[in-house]
Design a protein around this motif. Structure first.
Motif, short mmCIF file in Angstrom:
data_model
loop_
_atom_site.label_atom_id
_atom_site.label_comp_id
_atom_site.label_asym_id
_atom_site.label_seq_id
_atom_site.Cartn_x
_atom_site.Cartn_y
_atom_site.Cartn_z
N ASP A 26 0.83 -1.19 0.00
CA ASP A 26 0.00 0.00 0.00
C ASP A 26 0.87 1.25 0.00
OD1 ASP A 26 -2.40 1.39 -0.06
OD2 ASP A 26 -2.40 1.63 2.10
N SER A 70 -2.39 7.67 2.85
CA SER A 70 -3.25 6.94 3.80
C SER A 70 -4.65 7.54 3.91
CB SER A 70 -2.59 6.90 5.18
OG SER A 70 -2.48 8.21 5.69
N GLN A 71 -4.85 8.75 3.41
CA GLN A 71 -6.16 9.41 3.49
C GLN A 71 -7.14 8.92 2.42
OE1 GLN A 71 -5.68 13.66 3.40
NE2 GLN A 71 -4.03 13.63 4.91
N THR A 73 -9.11 5.99 0.10
CA THR A 73 -9.62 4.63 0.31
C THR A 73 -8.93 3.65 -0.64
OG1 THR A 73 -11.40 4.83 -1.31
CG2 THR A 73 -11.89 5.55 0.95
N PRO A 74 -8.84 2.41 -0.24
CA PRO A 74 -8.24 1.40 -1.13
C PRO A 74 -8.96 1.29 -2.47
CG PRO A 74 -8.40 0.54 1.10
CD PRO A 74 -9.14 1.85 1.09
N SER A 75 -10.29 1.43 -2.47
CA SER A 75 -11.02 1.32 -3.73
C SER A 75 -10.70 2.49 -4.66
CB SER A 75 -12.53 1.22 -3.49
OG SER A 75 -13.00 2.37 -2.82
N ASP A 76 -10.56 3.69 -4.10
CA ASP A 76 -10.20 4.85 -4.92
C ASP A 76 -8.76 4.72 -5.46
OD1 ASP A 76 -12.69 6.04 -4.60
OD2 ASP A 76 -12.04 7.37 -2.99
N LYS A 77 -7.87 4.22 -4.61
CA LYS A 77 -6.48 4.01 -5.05
C LYS A 77 -6.44 3.02 -6.21
CE LYS A 77 -4.60 4.58 -0.41
NZ LYS A 77 -3.92 3.88 0.69
N LYS A 103 -12.21 11.75 -3.28
CA LYS A 103 -12.36 12.07 -1.85
C LYS A 103 -13.38 13.19 -1.66
CE LYS A 103 -9.68 13.48 2.17
NZ LYS A 103 -8.39 14.01 2.62
N LYS A 106 -17.05 12.14 -1.97
CA LYS A 106 -17.55 11.46 -0.77
C LYS A 106 -17.89 12.45 0.34
CE LYS A 106 -15.46 7.07 -1.62
NZ LYS A 106 -14.21 6.74 -2.19
#
Length: 127
Positions: A26, A70-71, A73-77, A103, A106
């Motif tokens: 990550d 880290s700010q 989300t995994p799905s957005d990344k 971001k 959301k």
């Protein structure tokens, strides 16, 4: 029961290693931005938009991504990462823009999000 207790010490290094692998996975992806910056420099139609300016922008965007990674989300990344590698040269500036937009969407109040056609219709009727 005794067999399980004997296996526990052997599993501990495996568990610790696997958690570090997930953390390492990550990270901000590594892009070769040379191709897009070379193209930007060759097509520099705007004053000050040469290869060096493009490279500075990419470095600044990567630095920002490293601080803020880290700010997101995994799905957005994952989605934005796929967009960067699906065509053309990948860009940290584009990746950062994609993640920031995702971001911000959301953070919109629910009534302002256009996740379905109902919201658009409500806003049209209100006028």
């Amino acid at each position: 029961m005794k067999l399980t207790l004997n296996l526990m010490p052997a599993l501990l290094p495996v568990l610790l290693l696997s958690s570090q692998i997930v953390l390492a996975a990550d990270q901000v992806p590594k892009f070769d931005t040379g191709r897009i910056c070379h193209s930007a420099g060759a097509a520099a139609g705007m004053a000050g938009r040469d290869t060096a300016a493009c490279e500075r922008d990419e470095i600044n965007a990567r630095t920002t991504l490293e601080k803020e990674w880290s700010q997101f989300t995994p799905s957005d990344k994952a989605r934005c990462g796929r967009l960067m590698t699906s065509g053309g040269g990948p860009s940290y500036v584009d990746l950062l823009t994609c993640l920031e937009l995702a971001k911000q969407v959301k953070e919109l109040p629910a009534a302002d999000q256009m996740d379905n056609g109902g919201t658009v219709e409500k806003s049209r009727r209100a006028k």
